[in-house]
Motif scaffolding. Structure first.
Motif, mmCIF file in Angstrom:
data_model
loop_
_atom_site.group_PDB
_atom_site.id
_atom_site.type_symbol
_atom_site.label_atom_id
_atom_site.label_comp_id
_atom_site.label_asym_id
_atom_site.label_seq_id
_atom_site.Cartn_x
_atom_site.Cartn_y
_atom_site.Cartn_z
ATOM 1 N N PHE A 35 -4.032 7.944 -5.690
ATOM 2 C CA PHE A 35 -2.990 7.393 -4.821
ATOM 3 C C PHE A 35 -1.719 7.229 -5.655
ATOM 4 C CE2 PHE A 35 -7.072 5.737 -3.425
ATOM 5 C CZ PHE A 35 -7.077 6.006 -2.060
ATOM 6 N N SER A 36 -0.631 7.755 -5.161
ATOM 7 C CA SER A 36 0.656 7.594 -5.827
ATOM 8 C C SER A 36 1.533 6.699 -4.961
ATOM 9 C CB SER A 36 1.329 8.964 -6.031
ATOM 10 O OG SER A 36 2.591 8.806 -6.645
ATOM 11 N N GLU A 37 1.832 5.500 -5.451
ATOM 12 C CA GLU A 37 2.557 4.516 -4.649
ATOM 13 C C GLU A 37 3.650 3.856 -5.469
ATOM 14 O OE1 GLU A 37 -1.105 3.375 -1.598
ATOM 15 O OE2 GLU A 37 -0.367 1.857 -2.972
ATOM 16 N N THR A 66 -2.606 3.065 -13.063
ATOM 17 C CA THR A 66 -1.817 3.708 -14.116
ATOM 18 C C THR A 66 -0.339 3.386 -13.968
ATOM 19 O OG1 THR A 66 -1.613 5.744 -12.781
ATOM 20 C CG2 THR A 66 -3.435 5.625 -14.363
ATOM 21 N N TYR A 67 0.332 3.386 -15.107
ATOM 22 C CA TYR A 67 1.790 3.228 -15.111
ATOM 23 C C TYR A 67 2.319 3.795 -16.429
ATOM 24 C CZ TYR A 67 6.485 1.303 -15.008
ATOM 25 O OH TYR A 67 7.859 1.180 -15.032
ATOM 26 N N ASN A 68 3.035 4.906 -16.343
ATOM 27 C CA ASN A 68 3.592 5.576 -17.526
ATOM 28 C C ASN A 68 2.544 5.704 -18.628
ATOM 29 O OD1 ASN A 68 6.017 5.698 -16.163
ATOM 30 N ND2 ASN A 68 6.950 3.990 -17.262
ATOM 31 N N TYR A 98 -11.281 5.819 -8.578
ATOM 32 C CA TYR A 98 -10.087 5.611 -7.764
ATOM 33 C C TYR A 98 -8.926 5.308 -8.697
ATOM 34 C CZ TYR A 98 -12.929 5.145 -3.505
ATOM 35 O OH TYR A 98 -13.774 5.367 -2.451
ATOM 36 N N VAL A 99 -7.883 6.124 -8.620
ATOM 37 C CA VAL A 99 -6.703 5.910 -9.456
ATOM 38 C C VAL A 99 -5.511 5.619 -8.564
ATOM 39 C CG1 VAL A 99 -5.253 6.804 -11.306
ATOM 40 C CG2 VAL A 99 -7.610 7.602 -11.102
ATOM 41 N N ARG A 100 -4.866 4.505 -8.807
ATOM 42 C CA ARG A 100 -3.622 4.194 -8.104
ATOM 43 C C ARG A 100 -2.492 4.158 -9.116
ATOM 44 N NH1 ARG A 100 0.057 0.451 -7.457
ATOM 45 N NH2 ARG A 100 1.233 0.461 -5.501
ATOM 46 N N ASP A 101 -1.539 5.076 -8.971
ATOM 47 C CA ASP A 101 -0.391 5.063 -9.873
ATOM 48 C C ASP A 101 0.666 4.106 -9.350
ATOM 49 O OD1 ASP A 101 0.955 6.403 -12.275
ATOM 50 O OD2 ASP A 101 2.482 6.480 -10.700
ATOM 51 N N ASP A 102 1.119 3.234 -10.239
ATOM 52 C CA ASP A 102 2.012 2.144 -9.864
ATOM 53 C C ASP A 102 3.483 2.504 -10.121
ATOM 54 O OD1 ASP A 102 2.353 -0.462 -8.832
ATOM 55 O OD2 ASP A 102 2.481 -1.330 -10.842
ATOM 56 N N GLY A 103 3.879 3.695 -9.663
ATOM 57 C CA GLY A 103 5.278 4.094 -9.758
ATOM 58 C C GLY A 103 5.692 4.637 -11.102
ATOM 59 N N GLN A 126 -9.267 -2.844 -2.101
ATOM 60 C CA GLN A 126 -9.201 -2.634 -0.661
ATOM 61 C C GLN A 126 -9.499 -1.174 -0.299
ATOM 62 O OE1 GLN A 126 -5.194 -3.950 -0.078
ATOM 63 N NE2 GLN A 126 -5.760 -6.076 0.315
ATOM 64 N N MET A 127 -8.995 -0.250 -1.109
ATOM 65 C CA MET A 127 -9.132 1.174 -0.820
ATOM 66 C C MET A 127 -10.568 1.679 -0.976
ATOM 67 S SD MET A 127 -5.804 2.443 -2.946
ATOM 68 C CE MET A 127 -4.122 2.241 -2.368
ATOM 69 N N SER A 128 -11.321 1.057 -1.857
ATOM 70 C CA SER A 128 -12.677 1.534 -2.178
ATOM 71 C C SER A 128 -13.700 0.753 -1.374
ATOM 72 C CB SER A 128 -12.940 1.386 -3.681
ATOM 73 O OG SER A 128 -12.625 0.065 -4.124
ATOM 74 N N GLU A 129 -13.978 1.191 -0.186
ATOM 75 C CA GLU A 129 -14.841 0.478 0.751
ATOM 76 C C GLU A 129 -16.326 0.664 0.453
ATOM 77 O OE1 GLU A 129 -14.141 -1.526 3.226
ATOM 78 O OE2 GLU A 129 -11.984 -1.284 3.484
ATOM 79 N N GLU A 130 -16.727 1.876 0.123
ATOM 80 C CA GLU A 130 -18.144 2.182 -0.052
ATOM 81 C C GLU A 130 -18.610 1.834 -1.459
ATOM 82 O OE1 GLU A 130 -19.862 3.111 2.573
ATOM 83 O OE2 GLU A 130 -18.028 3.120 3.768
#
Length: 298
Positions: free
Chosen positions: A63-65, A8-10, A33-38, A79-83
Motif C-alpha cells: 500500500f502506498s499512502e 516503510t518510510y525512505n 503487508y507493507v504500507r509506505d508512509d509517503g 486494520q488492513m490485515s483481516e485474515e
C-alpha cells in the motif's frame, strides 16, 4: 497464518536485506503487508521490484499512502490485515534470523488465545554494518502494569500478537497512542499475558535514520516534547482508561488514575513522586521520571 506488518518510510538503504530475511524464514505460512508512509526516495520502486521476483507475489501486499507517522501507519496495517491468526511487526532495516516466526508461533500455539497474548523474541543491537554491539537483556526485572504506564521493555519489531490482542488494539484511537509497542505492553501486563524469549531471533540495526529510542541521545527529542507541553504519558493513560479501565484490578485502576491530570493535578504529582515502587527499570530514567512527575509533566 501470520501477518507480517511493515511500515516503510525512505527506507531504500537497508530494505532489501530485511525483505530477504523475512522471506528466508523457516516458517513460510505468512503474508507480508507493507504500507509506505509517503516515502520520497526509491522505497516503493524497490518494494514493487522485489514483489515481482517472488515465487508467490501474493505473499506480499503493498500500500502506498500519505504520511501519517509510524504509529498510525501500523494501526492502518492492523486494520488492513483481516485474515490470519497472528500479527507481527517489522522495521524496514533490521535482520530477522531464520527461525524468528517459527519460535513465536510455537509459543502462541501452546496457550489460551482467548486472552491478549504477546511473544517477544530475543534481540541484539547492531551498528549500520550489522556488527553486533550487545544483546538486549531484561534480567529478572519484574515488569507489571504500574511500570508499563511510564516505561516499556518491549520493541515492536520483536513482537508477535494474537487475534484477541489485535482486536483489542483496534478499539483504541491511534491519535491518542504514542507508541503502539508501548501500548501493547500496557495491555498484556494489565489483563493479558506475555513471554520474553532469551533466544536471539533478530538484530536491530541502529543508525541515524531509525526511530527506536534505544540510547539516551535518541530519547532527547522525546524529553524536548515533554518540556514543551506534550503530555503523551497522560494521553496514553487516559486512552487506556477510556477503553480498558474497567478490566484492570482495583489497585491498577488507582495507579492509572494518577496519570489523568484533568483533576487534582498536584496531589496526584506528589503521590507519584513518593510512590514506593519503581516506575522504570533504569535508575537514571527512574530519577528523571520522578522529576518530571514533580514538575507536573508526567
Amino acid at each position: 497464518m501470520v501477518n507480517v506488518l511493515m511500515s516503510t518510510y525512505n527506507g531504500e538503504k537497508y530494505l532489501v536485506d530485511q525483505l530477504d530475511s523475512i522471506f528466508g524464514q523457516s516458517y513460510q505460512d505468512f503474508v507480508l503487508y507493507v504500507r509506505d508512509d509517503g516515502s520520497k526516495d526509491h522505497t516503493i520502486a524497490i518494494l514493487k521490484e522485489y514483489q515481482s521476483q517472488l515465487e508467490r507475489p501474493d505473499q506480499m501486499i503493498i500500500f502506498s499512502e500519505s504520511n501519517i507517522g509510524f504509529c498510525n501507519s501500523f494501526f492502518r496495517l492492523l486494520q488492513m490485515s483481516e485474515e490470519g491468526d497472528y500479527w507481527t511487526f517489522s522495521d524496514q532495516d533490521d535482520i530477522w534470523y531464520p527461525d524468528k516466526l517459527k519460535h513465536a508461533v510455537e509459543w502462541m500455539e501452546n496457550g489460551k488465545n482467548e486472552i491478549p497474548r504477546m511473544f517477544h523474541s530475543g534481540i541484539v543491537f547492531a551498528d549500520e554494518n550489522m556488527n553486533i554491539l550487545r544483546k538486549y537483556e531484561i534480567g529478572n526485572y519484574d515488569f507489571c502494569f504500574q511500570k508499563a504506564i511510564t516505561s516499556s521493555i518491549f520493541y515492536g519489531f520483536s513482537m508477535m500478537i494474537n487475534r484477541t490482542l489485535r482486536n483489542e488494539l483496534l478499539k483504541c484511537d491511534p491519535k491518542h497512542i504514542f507508541y503502539h509497542d508501548w501500548f501493547i505492553g500496557m495491555i498484556v501486563t494489565g489483563f493479558g499475558e506475555y513471554y520474553f524469549s532469551n533466544q536471539v531471533d533478530a538484530a536491530h540495526r541502529i543508525h541515524q535514520s531509525n526511530t527506536s529510542a534505544v540510547s539516551l541521545k535518541s530519547k532527547l527529542p522525546l524529553l524536548k516534547k515533554i518540556f514543551s507541553g506534550d503530555l503523551y504519558y497522560e494521553m496514553q493513560a487516559v486512552e487506556f482508561k477510556r477503553v480498558f479501565g474497567s478490566r484492570l484490578s482495583l489497585a491498577d485502576q488507582r495507579v492509572l488514575e494518577l496519570f489523568d491530570l484533568s483533576s487534582k493535578k498536584w496531589r496526584k504529582a506528589i503521590k507519584k513522586v513518593f510512590y514506593f515502587k519503581r516506575w522504570n527499570p533504569r535508575l537514571f530514567e527512574e530519577c528523571g521520571i520522578r522529576f518530571l512527575m514533580l514538575i507536573g509533566k508526567v
